[in-house]
Motif scaffolding. Structure first.
Motif, PDB file in Angstrom:
ATOM      1  N   ARG A 143       0.966   3.287 -10.260  1.00 47.70           N
ATOM      2  CA  ARG A 143       0.786   2.009  -9.807  1.00 47.70           C
ATOM      3  C   ARG A 143       1.204   1.879  -8.378  1.00 47.70           C
ATOM      4  O   ARG A 143       1.695   2.562  -7.689  1.00 47.70           O
ATOM      5  CB  ARG A 143       1.699   1.267 -10.530  1.00 47.70           C
ATOM      6  CG  ARG A 143       1.142   1.402 -12.096  1.00 47.70           C
ATOM      7  CD  ARG A 143       2.109   0.184 -12.889  1.00 47.70           C
ATOM      8  NE  ARG A 143       1.934   0.853 -14.366  1.00 47.70           N
ATOM      9  CZ  ARG A 143       0.884   0.236 -15.222  1.00 47.70           C
ATOM     10  NH1 ARG A 143      -0.096  -0.661 -14.679  1.00 47.70           N
ATOM     11  NH2 ARG A 143       0.733   0.349 -16.595  1.00 47.70           N
ATOM     12  N   ASN A 144       0.828   0.696  -7.797  1.00 48.72           N
ATOM     13  CA  ASN A 144       1.247   0.311  -6.436  1.00 48.72           C
ATOM     14  C   ASN A 144       2.891   0.525  -6.080  1.00 48.72           C
ATOM     15  O   ASN A 144       3.542   0.018  -7.253  1.00 48.72           O
ATOM     16  CB  ASN A 144       0.680  -0.929  -5.747  1.00 48.72           C
ATOM     17  CG  ASN A 144       0.384  -1.096  -4.364  1.00 48.72           C
ATOM     18  OD1 ASN A 144       1.340  -0.235  -3.747  1.00 48.72           O
ATOM     19  ND2 ASN A 144       0.125  -2.176  -3.956  1.00 48.72           N
ATOM     20  N   SER A 152      -0.374   7.898  -0.315  1.00 50.56           N
ATOM     21  CA  SER A 152      -0.827   7.757  -1.831  1.00 50.56           C
ATOM     22  C   SER A 152      -2.261   7.827  -2.020  1.00 50.56           C
ATOM     23  O   SER A 152      -2.856   7.745  -3.188  1.00 50.56           O
ATOM     24  CB  SER A 152      -0.151   6.546  -2.614  1.00 50.56           C
ATOM     25  OG  SER A 152      -0.471   5.497  -1.862  1.00 50.56           O
ATOM     26  N   TYR A 169       2.058  10.539  -4.308  1.00 55.30           N
ATOM     27  CA  TYR A 169       2.597   9.093  -4.412  1.00 55.30           C
ATOM     28  C   TYR A 169       4.060   8.924  -3.595  1.00 55.30           C
ATOM     29  O   TYR A 169       4.281   7.937  -3.218  1.00 55.30           O
ATOM     30  CB  TYR A 169       2.511   8.845  -5.821  1.00 55.30           C
ATOM     31  CG  TYR A 169       3.274   7.456  -6.288  1.00 55.30           C
ATOM     32  CD1 TYR A 169       2.288   6.157  -6.243  1.00 55.30           C
ATOM     33  CD2 TYR A 169       4.552   7.165  -6.713  1.00 55.30           C
ATOM     34  CE1 TYR A 169       2.954   5.390  -6.682  1.00 55.30           C
ATOM     35  CE2 TYR A 169       4.978   6.162  -7.157  1.00 55.30           C
ATOM     36  CZ  TYR A 169       4.197   5.045  -6.987  1.00 55.30           C
ATOM     37  OH  TYR A 169       4.805   3.757  -7.383  1.00 55.30           O
ATOM     38  N   THR A 218      -3.204   4.085  -5.338  1.00 56.39           N
ATOM     39  CA  THR A 218      -2.657   2.686  -5.265  1.00 56.39           C
ATOM     40  C   THR A 218      -3.292   1.671  -4.579  1.00 56.39           C
ATOM     41  O   THR A 218      -2.863   0.520  -4.277  1.00 56.39           O
ATOM     42  CB  THR A 218      -1.175   2.631  -4.340  1.00 56.39           C
ATOM     43  OG1 THR A 218      -1.435   3.317  -2.941  1.00 56.39           O
ATOM     44  CG2 THR A 218      -0.127   3.594  -4.773  1.00 56.39           C
TER      45      THR A 218
END
Length: 270
Positions: free
Chosen positions: A9-10, A60, A228, A64
């Motif tokens: 996820r972000n 990332s 990430y 993201t």
């Protein structure tokens, strides 16, 4: 073979944003971090001052970006495909040409683990020097060079803060051999980055399977989480089985430059 999509996820408190190029049609990803207001007590009264967001380097890739649907089994968007297709010093081959590669393609026993989306490789046209250094020495500022200049500035230019890191500086440093811009023409999923004394410090991460443990899904997971958490480059040091197929899965899902140690794969072959 299918791999479950990885739940990346972000980053909390931040937003994926893009900065447009001026010389080329490019969009450079940044991570915008929203800051909380500064609070002071003045004469017994609480005063709040809003702080502007901070833009930071983001490794990332598409993972993201909420506007992009990720499917590990199809691979990442090929960011640099358009740039490569517009070059007149490259040609696309009809298929894999190496003897080893053709042997692997013909081995039906590998069909169950093979990456489904196949891409014909590119190579330099006869007599053409195609590296970023060769182009820099010709005085050419490529999309990759402008891309890394914007990344290294971390939005300073857009904020009106004068920065010495310009596309011209990037070209000069590469041409002089003081910086390197890894941009493999057969890994267009990778986003351009630069390594050199006048640029941001970069982090490399190592992954790899062994004859005793880890398979394709585990290695792809390692690669994704490496990017990430800020890995700028990735080394696949696999020494186990099916290195050729494992690496294809990683490359197609890796938004940063990737390297390897050929002798490790040579050991698997013999």
């Amino acid at each position: 073979m299918e791999i479950n999509n990885i739940d990346v996820r972000n980053y909390p408190g931040s937003t994926k944003t893009y900065i447009e190029g001026k010389l080329h049609d490019i969009r450079v990803p940044m991570r915008r971090i929203d800051l909380t207001p500064t609070v002071k007590i003045i004469n017994g009264e609480k005063m709040m001052h809003e702080n502007a967001p901070v833009y930071v380097y983001d490794t990332s890739g598409a993972y993201t970006d909420p506007d992009i649907t990720i499917d590990i089994n199809k691979g990442l968007p090929r960011t640099r495909e358009k740039w490569l297709s517009q070059r007149d010093d490259l040609e696309q081959l009809p298929g894999i040409t190496s003897e080893y590669g053709r042997q692997r393609e013909a081995d039906k026993g590998l069909d169950s683990i093979r990456f489904a989306n196949r891409y014909a490789p590119r190579r330099a046209k006869k007599g053409c020097a195609i590296t970023q250094m060769a182009l820099a020495k010709q005085g050419i500022i490529t999309p990759e060079m402008e891309y890394v200049a914007i990344r290294e500035n971390m939005n300073n230019d857009k904020l009106g803060i004068k920065s010495h890191i310009t596309p011209q500086l990037v070209r000069d440093e590469i041409a002089a051999g003081r910086a390197v811009l890894p941009a493999n023409i057969n890994h267009p999923e990778s986003e351009p980055m630069i390594i050199g004394s006048k640029f941001l410090v970069k982090l490399n991460t190592n992954i790899g399977n062994s004859a005793l443990s880890s398979g394709i899904e585990e290695e792809v997971n390692k690669a994704v989480w490496s990017c990430y958490w800020g890995g700028d480059t990735l080394m696949d040091l696999s020494t186990g089985d099916n290195i050729h197929e494992t690496r294809e899965w990683i490359i197609r899902n890796c938004p940063v430059p990737m390297g390897t140690v050929p002798v490790y794969q040579a050991l698997e072959k013999v």
